[in-house]
Design a protein around this motif. Structure first.
Motif, PDB file in Angstrom:
ATOM      1  N   VAL A  32       0.855  -1.189   0.000  1.00 51.00           N
ATOM      2  CA  VAL A  32       0.000   0.000   0.000  1.00 51.00           C
ATOM      3  C   VAL A  32       0.886   1.233   0.000  1.00 51.00           C
ATOM      4  N   LYS A  33       0.659   2.133  -0.943  1.00 50.55           N
ATOM      5  CA  LYS A  33       1.476   3.326  -1.064  1.00 50.55           C
ATOM      6  C   LYS A  33       1.017   4.403  -0.094  1.00 50.55           C
ATOM      7  N   GLU A  34       1.962   5.191   0.373  1.00 50.34           N
ATOM      8  CA  GLU A  34       1.657   6.326   1.242  1.00 50.34           C
ATOM      9  C   GLU A  34       1.332   7.548   0.392  1.00 50.34           C
ATOM     10  N   TYR A  35       0.345   8.352   0.858  1.00 46.92           N
ATOM     11  CA  TYR A  35      -0.004   9.575   0.154  1.00 46.92           C
ATOM     12  C   TYR A  35      -0.114  10.726   1.148  1.00 46.92           C
ATOM     13  N   SER A  36       0.436  11.869   0.754  1.00 40.18           N
ATOM     14  CA  SER A  36       0.399  13.079   1.580  1.00 40.18           C
ATOM     15  C   SER A  36      -0.698  14.013   1.091  1.00 40.18           C
ATOM     16  N   LYS A  37      -0.896  15.095   1.840  1.00 40.06           N
ATOM     17  CA  LYS A  37      -1.848  16.112   1.389  1.00 40.06           C
ATOM     18  C   LYS A  37      -1.423  16.684   0.048  1.00 40.06           C
ATOM     19  N   ALA A  38      -0.117  16.882  -0.157  1.00 34.90           N
ATOM     20  CA  ALA A  38       0.369  17.387  -1.440  1.00 34.90           C
ATOM     21  C   ALA A  38       0.006  16.445  -2.583  1.00 34.90           C
ATOM     22  N   ASP A  39       0.067  15.145  -2.338  1.00 30.08           N
ATOM     23  CA  ASP A  39      -0.318  14.183  -3.370  1.00 30.08           C
ATOM     24  C   ASP A  39      -1.792  14.343  -3.731  1.00 30.08           C
ATOM     25  N   LEU A  40      -2.639  14.581  -2.710  1.00 28.10           N
ATOM     26  CA  LEU A  40      -4.061  14.768  -2.989  1.00 28.10           C
ATOM     27  C   LEU A  40      -4.324  16.079  -3.718  1.00 28.10           C
ATOM     28  N   VAL A  41      -3.556  17.110  -3.412  1.00 30.81           N
ATOM     29  CA  VAL A  41      -3.674  18.365  -4.157  1.00 30.81           C
ATOM     30  C   VAL A  41      -3.348  18.121  -5.628  1.00 30.81           C
ATOM     31  N   ASP A  42      -2.251  17.422  -5.885  1.00 30.87           N
ATOM     32  CA  ASP A  42      -1.850  17.158  -7.273  1.00 30.87           C
ATOM     33  C   ASP A  42      -2.906  16.337  -8.002  1.00 30.87           C
ATOM     34  N   TYR A  43      -3.465  15.334  -7.311  1.00 33.14           N
ATOM     35  CA  TYR A  43      -4.516  14.519  -7.934  1.00 33.14           C
ATOM     36  C   TYR A  43      -5.723  15.374  -8.279  1.00 33.14           C
ATOM     37  N   HIS A  44      -6.185  16.185  -7.352  1.00 32.41           N
ATOM     38  CA  HIS A  44      -7.401  16.969  -7.585  1.00 32.41           C
ATOM     39  C   HIS A  44      -7.196  18.064  -8.634  1.00 32.41           C
ATOM     40  N   ARG A  45      -5.994  18.608  -8.726  1.00 30.61           N
ATOM     41  CA  ARG A  45      -5.730  19.568  -9.802  1.00 30.61           C
ATOM     42  C   ARG A  45      -5.849  18.878 -11.165  1.00 30.61           C
ATOM     43  N   ALA A  46      -5.343  17.647 -11.241  1.00 33.85           N
ATOM     44  CA  ALA A  46      -5.373  16.928 -12.514  1.00 33.85           C
ATOM     45  C   ALA A  46      -6.763  16.428 -12.870  1.00 33.85           C
ATOM     46  N   VAL A  47      -7.536  16.004 -11.864  1.00 35.99           N
ATOM     47  CA  VAL A  47      -8.838  15.392 -12.143  1.00 35.99           C
ATOM     48  C   VAL A  47      -9.957  16.421 -12.207  1.00 35.99           C
ATOM     49  N   ALA A  48      -9.691  17.652 -11.797  1.00 35.92           N
ATOM     50  CA  ALA A  48     -10.739  18.679 -11.710  1.00 35.92           C
ATOM     51  C   ALA A  48     -11.568  18.829 -12.986  1.00 35.92           C
ATOM     52  N   PRO A  49     -10.966  18.862 -14.186  1.00 36.32           N
ATOM     53  CA  PRO A  49     -11.805  19.026 -15.388  1.00 36.32           C
ATOM     54  C   PRO A  49     -12.831  17.909 -15.570  1.00 36.32           C
ATOM     55  N   PHE A  50     -12.536  16.738 -15.048  1.00 36.40           N
ATOM     56  CA  PHE A  50     -13.448  15.595 -15.186  1.00 36.40           C
ATOM     57  C   PHE A  50     -14.418  15.493 -14.007  1.00 36.40           C
ATOM     58  N   MET A  51     -13.985  15.970 -12.858  1.00 30.33           N
ATOM     59  CA  MET A  51     -14.777  15.843 -11.631  1.00 30.33           C
ATOM     60  C   MET A  51     -15.788  16.968 -11.451  1.00 30.33           C
ATOM     61  N   LEU A  52     -15.392  18.194 -11.796  1.00 31.26           N
ATOM     62  CA  LEU A  52     -16.240  19.352 -11.508  1.00 31.26           C
ATOM     63  C   LEU A  52     -17.617  19.297 -12.171  1.00 31.26           C
ATOM     64  N   PRO A  53     -17.760  18.775 -13.404  1.00 33.91           N
ATOM     65  CA  PRO A  53     -19.116  18.695 -13.959  1.00 33.91           C
ATOM     66  C   PRO A  53     -20.080  17.869 -13.116  1.00 33.91           C
ATOM     67  N   HIS A  54     -19.550  16.970 -12.290  1.00 28.98           N
ATOM     68  CA  HIS A  54     -20.398  16.148 -11.421  1.00 28.98           C
ATOM     69  C   HIS A  54     -20.663  16.808 -10.069  1.00 28.98           C
ATOM     70  N   LEU A  55     -20.007  17.934  -9.814  1.00 26.55           N
ATOM     71  CA  LEU A  55     -20.128  18.617  -8.522  1.00 26.55           C
ATOM     72  C   LEU A  55     -20.872  19.944  -8.605  1.00 26.55           C
ATOM     73  N   ARG A  56     -20.737  20.642  -9.717  1.00 28.97           N
ATOM     74  CA  ARG A  56     -21.241  22.020  -9.809  1.00 28.97           C
ATOM     75  C   ARG A  56     -22.722  22.113  -9.454  1.00 28.97           C
ATOM     76  N   GLY A  57     -23.028  23.045  -8.578  1.00 29.68           N
ATOM     77  CA  GLY A  57     -24.411  23.312  -8.208  1.00 29.68           C
ATOM     78  C   GLY A  57     -24.994  22.368  -7.175  1.00 29.68           C
ATOM     79  N   ARG A  58     -24.207  21.393  -6.716  1.00 26.17           N
ATOM     80  CA  ARG A  58     -24.763  20.388  -5.800  1.00 26.17           C
ATOM     81  C   ARG A  58     -24.284  20.603  -4.364  1.00 26.17           C
ATOM     82  N   PRO A  59     -25.182  20.606  -3.395  1.00 23.13           N
ATOM     83  CA  PRO A  59     -24.750  20.623  -2.000  1.00 23.13           C
ATOM     84  C   PRO A  59     -23.873  19.405  -1.704  1.00 23.13           C
TER      85      PRO A  59
END
Length: 308
Positions: A32-59
């Motif tokens: 099992v690989k270790e992940y830091s907060k910085a790793d999660l920041v990098d992941y979310h920056r990269a995935v944002a274009p694909f993820m945000l359409p599923h989040l916008r406008g939703r509580p």
């Protein structure tokens, strides 16, 4: 990187400060690989274009783990007053009052939530503009145990039934145990109507395959059958958002897949992690879904005809 260890990142027109970026949120271990907060920041920056359409406008409801996944967890609904004023909020009614939920409309908000150690984002199935009328219906395929084959088989059966009802649908690994099957709706029906329809679909499948699928809410009544859960289709209930990370070892990700990928023998609920979920997102696995959801009236009539 500043002298205090904080990291500054750009997100559109905004610059965000990520505090304690080297903090371990996902400890490593055997295989099992270790992940830091910085790793999660990098992941979310990269995935944002694909993820945000599923989040916008939703509580959102946020699963926060300030000390990492091995520390205390708390589910956050109300938006703290310390959040920046540029983050969208929506006030929704609850019994005896209201809740001001966070809404994630852009990459900057997404990264702020990561800085707050919000590991998993649970989204409403409706949007702020019409909070009482969902535009998504979700079937949660929850295995009782054993391998993933029972999930795979139930998903195929459900997909075939939805095809008969002429309702486009798409599967998603949950990053935990099973699959979600998502049906886009046109937002013309309230939660009670949508949940009643979902329950009727689930009952139809369970009646046709009583040895494999059940709608029994109590675990002791399920045996080794897969539980087809429709309870998320209700006001103030949530479902894990596509491409969100789960608070489990290895940082698995709830990942949209194509129906053809059900045939992959290597598929399981935690198949993708923050290390490779962006690669899957780039394949556009839900490209077959129509841009507009369907009304339930025609599907309800087809279902009634099937049930005789």
């Amino acid at each position: 990187m500043s002298d205090d260890g904080a990291r500054r990142v750009r997100a559109g027109r905004r610059t965000l400060v990520i505090h304690r970026p080297d903090k371990t949120l996902f400890p490593g271990g055997d295989y099992v690989k270790e992940y830091s907060k910085a790793d999660l920041v990098d992941y979310h920056r990269a995935v944002a274009p694909f993820m945000l359409p599923h989040l916008r406008g939703r509580p959102l409801m946020l699963d926060r783990r300030p000390d990492g996944i091995d520390g205390p967890a708390f589910m956050q609904k109300n938006t703290p007053g310390t959040y920046p004023d540029w983050i969208t909020r929506v006030e929704v009614a609850k019994e005896g009052g209201t809740v001001e939920h966070t809404v994630c409309d852009d990459t900057a908000t997404l990264l702020h939530l990561v800085d707050q150690a919000a590991i998993t984002l649970h989204r409403w199935l409706s949007r702020a503009g019409d909070i009482d009328r969902p535009d998504r219906l979700v079937f949660d395929l929850d295995p009782s145990g054993g391998g993933f084959d029972t999930v795979r088989e139930a998903a195929r059966l459900l997909g075939e039934l939805l095809d008969e009802l002429r309702l486009p649908s798409a599967p998603m690994t949950t990053g935990s145990r099973g699959l979600h099957v998502v049906v886009p709706l046109n937002g013309a029906h309230d939660f009670d109507d949508v949940r009643a329809f979902a329950r009727e679909v689930a009952d139809t499948l369970a009646d046709a395959h009583p040895d494999r699928v059940t709608t029994a809410a109590r675990k002791k009544d399920r045996g080794d059958r897969l539980y087809l859960d429709v309870q998320r289709n209700a006001y103030a209930q949530t479902a894990v958002a596509p491409y969100t990370v789960r608070a489990l070892p290895g940082a698995p990700v709830a990942t949209p897949i194509s129906w053809d990928q059900l045939d992959d023998p290597g598929l399981h609920a935690r198949r993708w992690t923050v290390a490779d979920a962006v690669e899957q997102a780039r394949t556009d696995p839900w490209e077959g879904l129509p841009p507009r959801g369907r009304a339930l009236g025609p599907a309800r009539r087809r279902l009634a005809a099937l049930r005789g």
